[in-house]
Structures are given as structure tokens and as C-alpha cells.
Design a protein around this motif. Structure first.
Motif, short mmCIF file in Angstrom:
data_model
loop_
_atom_site.label_atom_id
_atom_site.label_comp_id
_atom_site.label_asym_id
_atom_site.label_seq_id
_atom_site.Cartn_x
_atom_site.Cartn_y
_atom_site.Cartn_z
N THR A 167 0.86 -1.18 0.00
CA THR A 167 0.00 0.00 0.00
C THR A 167 0.90 1.23 0.00
OG1 THR A 167 -1.62 -1.23 1.30
CG2 THR A 167 -1.89 1.15 1.21
N SER A 168 0.57 2.17 -0.86
CA SER A 168 1.38 3.40 -0.96
C SER A 168 1.09 4.32 0.22
CB SER A 168 1.06 4.11 -2.28
OG SER A 168 -0.26 4.63 -2.23
N LYS A 169 1.89 5.39 0.35
CA LYS A 169 1.67 6.38 1.42
C LYS A 169 0.30 7.02 1.30
CE LYS A 169 6.49 7.66 2.09
NZ LYS A 169 7.48 8.74 1.99
N ALA A 170 -0.22 7.09 0.09
CA ALA A 170 -1.54 7.68 -0.14
C ALA A 170 -2.67 6.68 0.15
CB ALA A 170 -1.65 8.18 -1.57
N GLY A 171 -2.31 5.44 0.49
CA GLY A 171 -3.31 4.44 0.80
C GLY A 171 -3.79 3.62 -0.38
N ASN A 172 -3.11 3.74 -1.51
CA ASN A 172 -3.50 3.00 -2.71
C ASN A 172 -2.76 1.66 -2.78
OD1 ASN A 172 -5.12 5.16 -3.59
ND2 ASN A 172 -3.31 6.16 -4.46
N PRO A 173 -3.46 0.57 -3.08
CA PRO A 173 -2.77 -0.72 -3.21
C PRO A 173 -1.96 -0.77 -4.51
CG PRO A 173 -5.09 -0.98 -3.71
CD PRO A 173 -4.90 0.44 -3.26
N TRP A 174 -0.85 -1.49 -4.48
CA TRP A 174 -0.02 -1.66 -5.67
C TRP A 174 0.49 -3.10 -5.72
CZ3 TRP A 174 4.93 -3.29 -4.88
CH2 TRP A 174 5.48 -3.08 -3.62
#
Length: 125
Positions: free
Chosen positions: A17-24
Motif C-alpha cells: 500500500t502506498s503512502k496515499a493508501g492505494n494498493p499496488w
């Protein structure tokens, strides 16, 4: 850019999960290109939706379309090869093309005489 080669390593999928809360997610592979004088191994990855769109296995021969990216972190530069398309190439295509190119003669047909090569005339000494 494009390159052709065979997949020799398929690394495990990475996700988070990115710092912005998006899964990758990311899948990494190593391709061996044998077009030049020496074989070259090239590490590349598919990121995001492309990771699921192009599932590759060891032994697959592909034509990879990719972009090269570089970024700086703490005074050091890092370069990655990010794939955006992979087309599988049939391994038996060259053998089939060679079979079509070489005509077969019926059994018992006399072979035509082979003309001597004038190789000696081409020598520079």
C-alpha cells in the motif's frame, strides 16, 4: 522500445500500500536476449494492472515492449525497465519455416550435381 528473448527467472509477486493508501503490485522477471554476440540478461517488471494482464512463465519466449525510467534517491540514481506489453512468440515457428524452405524430393529421384564453389577466387591472398 522492444526486445525479444526467453524468460529465465520469474520472481514472486510483490504488493503493498502506498503512502496515499492505494494498493499496488509488481511482478519481476529476467529475460535472456541472445540476438547479439553475447547473451544478455535483462531484469524488468510489470506494475499495477499490467502485472495480472501479462502472466509469464519460465521458458516463455516473448517480444517485450518497455520503457526505461531513472530516478534519484538520496544522491543515487536508480534505473528500471518497466514493461507495458508482452507478446508470446511460438517456439516452433522457426522450425516450421525451415521445413517449408527446404523442398523434399521423392525417394529414388537422382540428386542434381553440386556445382563446385569458386571459393579460391574470393581469397584476398
Amino acid at each position: 522500445m522492444n526486445i525479444k528473448g526467453k524468460i529465465i527467472v520469474a520472481l514472486p509477486e510483490m504488493s503493498g500500500t502506498s503512502k496515499a493508501g492505494n494498493p499496488w503490485k509488481k511482478r519481476e522477471y529476467v529475460l535472456e536476449n541472445t540476438d547479439g554476440q553475447y547473451p544478455r540478461q535483462i531484469h524488468f517488471d510489470f506494475f499495477g494492472d499490467k502485472a495480472d494482464q501479462y502472466p509469464l512463465q519460465v521458458g516463455d519466449t516473448i517480444d517485450l515492449s518497455f520503457d526505461i525510467e531513472s530516478r534519484e534517491y538520496n544522491g543515487r540514481w536508480f534505473t528500471s525497465i518497466r514493461g507495458w506489453k508482452a507478446e508470446k512468440i511460438a517456439d516452433n515457428a522457426p522450425a516450421a519455416a525451415a521445413a517449408v524452405a527446404a523442398p523434399t524430393m521423392p525417394q529414388g529421384t537422382p540428386q542434381p550435381p553440386i556445382a563446385p564453389q569458386a571459393a579460391d577466387e574470393d581469397l584476398p591472398f
